[in-house]
Scaffold this motif. Structure first.
Motif: not given
Length: 379
Positions: A368-379
């Motif tokens: 869950l944390i890695d997914c949240a981080a990846l989502e931020k990276d894609s912004l």
């Protein structure tokens, strides 16, 4: 694999006993498996000998003189150290966190906020969701979790956002006696652990239900009640002892037990763990401890009751709160069914190992944390 520098911020000064509960254990186990560092910040309320059970965790004492300035000092710490905090762990959907979360996000828009709710359905219905600063705080949390399925469904519908299920569980390295516990160690003991006499615990229900059950059972069972005792409950207990002098010798109030080996010896010997609460914040930590030692759970129908008993398979649920005769009947029936208690010993321990082991739970949290981080990276 990303390694996160974790900061745990309680909404109020920590007590020593809370170091070995979910508010610290979940981020700690995550840190042990996937983190780079973990810092707990708190105003010092007392000494913290339990910190020795958490090697690698750092405790930072905030420079404040009273509880009112605790959160102000926490905001100052996060402002000064934001570059060293990749994952901010918050506990409880509290208004006190509004400024802290806003401060962290202003400095670290790439940082992750994980909010563990620790709430019940009554609290969920009372939150000021129409208060914009509070609503903004909830929106700033990248991951929000609760401790039971019933509440997960309620909050997800009410808040119209994903709410994860992260139950309160066990960190097995803290329970060396648990692995070697056998049903042969068990005695006819009914155990409860908690703040005896606090409004939500309904401790008097267990006391008088035990008295009713005592008169029905053909074998003697002991009732052991562990924890702090309010003056009101002490008075109830004293009256009880005068009313039932033949039963009173079979009831023990131990007071608070801080020696973990001694506390675990009671779990090891008990066959039944009893909860009479009207409400709990999420799921009580004592549940997983008791079930891990093979105790069969008798509980009222709190939010997490279905999760605790696997829908009644691994324990019993009393549907009505404060109903002493109903609880007494359930207790008598459970005490009389020795075959069920014995077969349930292995079944409940297996269930806890499979579903409530923190070392397994944090693997899902990592995703869950890695997914949240990846989502931020894609912004």
């Amino acid at each position: 694999m990303r390694e996160y520098r974790i900061c745990v911020v309680p909404a109020y000064p920590l007590e020593n006993v809370q170091l070995l509960k979910d508010r610290v254990l979940i981020p700690y186990v995550y840190y042990r498996q996937f983190g780079a560092s973990m810092t707990i910040i708190t105003q010092q309320k007392e000494e913290y000998p339990y910190l020795a059970s958490l090697p690698g965790a750092q405790l930072h004492i905030l420079p404040c003189r009273n509880a009112a300035s605790h959160m102000e000092a926490a905001v100052n710490y996060v402002t000064a150290h934001h570059s060293e905090i990749d994952l901010l762990f918050l506990f409880g959907a509290r208004l006190e966190y509004m400024d802290l979360a806003a401060c962290y996000k202003a400095h670290r828009p790439d940082g992750i906020i994980y909010l563990k709710l620790d709430m019940n359905s009554g609290w969920a219905n009372a939150l000021p969701l129409d208060f914009e600063p509070y609503a903004a705080f909830l929106r700033s949390c990248d991951i929000i979790s609760c401790e039971c399925r019933r509440l997960q469904q309620l909050i997800s519908q009410k808040w119209r956002r994903p709410v994860e299920y992260i139950p309160n569980g066990l960190y097995y390295p803290l329970y060396p006696a648990m692995r070697d516990t056998a049903y042969a160690d068990k005695e006819n003991i009914i155990l409860t652990v908690g703040r005896l006499g606090s409004a939500q615990k309904n401790s008097h229900v267990l006391l008088y239900a035990y008295a009713l059950s005592f008169l029905q059972l053909k074998t003697t069972w002991e009732l052991i009640m562990i924890g702090s005792v309010t003056p009101e409950f002490r008075e109830i207990y004293d009256v009880f002892c005068r009313e039932f002098p033949e039963i009173a010798p079979h009831v023990r109030l131990t007071g608070i037990i801080t020696d973990k080996a001694l506390l675990h010896s009671y779990y090891r010997r008990a066959k039944i763990f009893a909860l009479t609460s009207e409400m709990e914040g999420g799921c009580p930590n004592v549940y997983a401890e008791a079930a891990g030692f093979g105790c069969t759970i008798l509980t009222t129908d709190i939010d997490c009751a279905q999760d605790m008993t696997d829908h009644g398979r691994l324990g019993r649920i009393v549907k009505t709160f404060g109903d002493i005769p109903a609880y007494a009947n359930a207790l008598s029936s459970l005490c009389a069914d020795q075959a069920y208690l014995e077969s349930n010993f292995d079944a409940v321990r297996k269930y806890i190992r499979n579903c409530f082991d923190y070392e397994h739970i944090v693997k899902r949290l990592r995703l869950l944390i890695d997914c949240a981080a990846l989502e931020k990276d894609s912004l």
